[in-house]
Scaffold this active site. Structure first.
Site, short mmCIF file in Angstrom:
data_model
loop_
_atom_site.label_atom_id
_atom_site.label_comp_id
_atom_site.label_asym_id
_atom_site.label_seq_id
_atom_site.Cartn_x
_atom_site.Cartn_y
_atom_site.Cartn_z
N ASP A 1 39.74 -62.41 14.30
CA ASP A 1 38.65 -63.39 14.43
C ASP A 1 37.95 -63.65 13.10
OD1 ASP A 1 39.19 -63.44 17.11
OD2 ASP A 1 37.14 -63.03 17.75
N ASP A 2 37.46 -64.89 12.99
CA ASP A 2 36.56 -65.35 11.90
C ASP A 2 37.32 -65.80 10.65
OD1 ASP A 2 34.66 -64.59 13.75
OD2 ASP A 2 34.16 -62.73 12.69
N HIS B 1 38.72 -57.63 13.35
CA HIS B 1 37.94 -58.45 12.41
C HIS B 1 38.24 -58.01 10.98
CE1 HIS B 1 35.48 -59.04 16.07
NE2 HIS B 1 35.14 -60.18 15.51
N HIS C 1 37.87 -70.98 17.05
CA HIS C 1 36.81 -69.99 17.28
C HIS C 1 35.43 -70.63 17.14
CE1 HIS C 1 35.17 -66.04 17.74
NE2 HIS C 1 34.95 -65.77 16.48
N TYR D 1 31.41 -64.06 19.74
CA TYR D 1 30.80 -62.88 20.39
C TYR D 1 31.29 -62.71 21.83
CZ TYR D 1 27.73 -64.08 16.53
OH TYR D 1 27.25 -64.45 15.29
ZN ZN Z 1 33.79 -64.22 15.61
#
Ligand code: ZN
Length: 240
Positions: free
Chosen positions: A57-58, A200, A108, A149
């Site tokens: 993610d991210d 992450h 995302h 989240y």
């Molecule tokens: Zn995220």
């Protein structure tokens, strides 16, 4: 007069308690990984195939990709990157690096804000802006969305469905330890066929995840689990 005032006080207290319990319930539901009040969510896949999805993610960030892409390549693993639209728009070169290496780029959100208690238009805007950035770099498979989240309530799942996206959460979460060996061990221990693993690796604070990745991949291989993109895993099984 005094009695009715006391009775009013009791009713008011009961109403406050109910409101607090209700809000707490909504908070819990908004964070639930495998349940949604509206629409649908995939947190793992029922499949006979001994495979898992590894999802990052991210970002994207240069630091994250430099740590992750060579390790994935060395292990012959194909992963899914859930990218923040705003960051992907600033670094289209990084998005292309991910897809050129055979991985999947997915949505995302645009801003990475918590997406509960907002209005329909704001959800649609977040989804569409990111889709527009990613679309040129994607293959023909299903288009996936992961809520920032893991938060969703009523409006977001409906907007995700209306946009033709599949909402994907996870069933294997990162542990809080900063020891890469333990971090990897706990992830591998939870993983089973059909699992969707969340990691992450992108930002400065994510050193443990980056350091643990080679061990995660070794451990999954030792368990006989192949790492495939989430879209492929979902296509290979019946959703749970
Ligand atoms: Zn995220």
């Amino acid at each position: 007069m005094r009695v009715s005032r006391r009775r009013f006080g009791l009713w008011a207290a009961a109403a406050v308690v109910l409101a607090v319990v209700g809000l707490y319930g909504l908070f819990k539901v908004s964070k639930a990984r495998c349940f949604t009040l509206t629409g649908s969510v995939v947190c793992r896949v029922e499949t006979a195939r001994p495979a898992v999805a590894l999802t990052f993610d991210d970002g994207p960030t240069e630091r994250g990709l430099e740590a992750v892409l060579p390790v994935l390549e060395a292990h012959g693993a194909r992963a899914t990157f859930f990218l923040v639209g705003r960051e992907a728009a600033q670094r289209p070169d990084l998005v292309r690096r991910i897809t050129a290496a055979g991985h999947e780029v997915e949505n995302h959100s645009w801003s990475h804000r918590r997406m509960a208690f907002r209005w329909g238009d704001s959800y649609t805007h977040e989804l569409r802006r990111t889709e527009a950035v990613l679309d040129g770099d994607r293959g023909p498979g299903p288009r996936l969305f992961r809520p920032p989240y893991g938060k969703k309530l009523v409006g977001l799942p409906l907007a995700v469905e209306a946009e033709g996206l599949t909402m994907v959460t996870w069933d294997v979460e990162e542990p809080t330890t900063t020891d890469p060996a333990r971090f990897a061990q706990e992830i591998v221990a939870q993983a089973k066929p059909g699992s969707i693993i969340l990691m992450h690796p992108m930002y400065g604070a994510n050193e443990t995840a980056r350091a643990a990745l080679p061990r995660v991949l070794q451990g999954l291989k030792a368990k006989g689990l192949e790492v495939v993109p989430a879209g492929e895993l979902i296509a290979s099984g019946a959703e749970r």
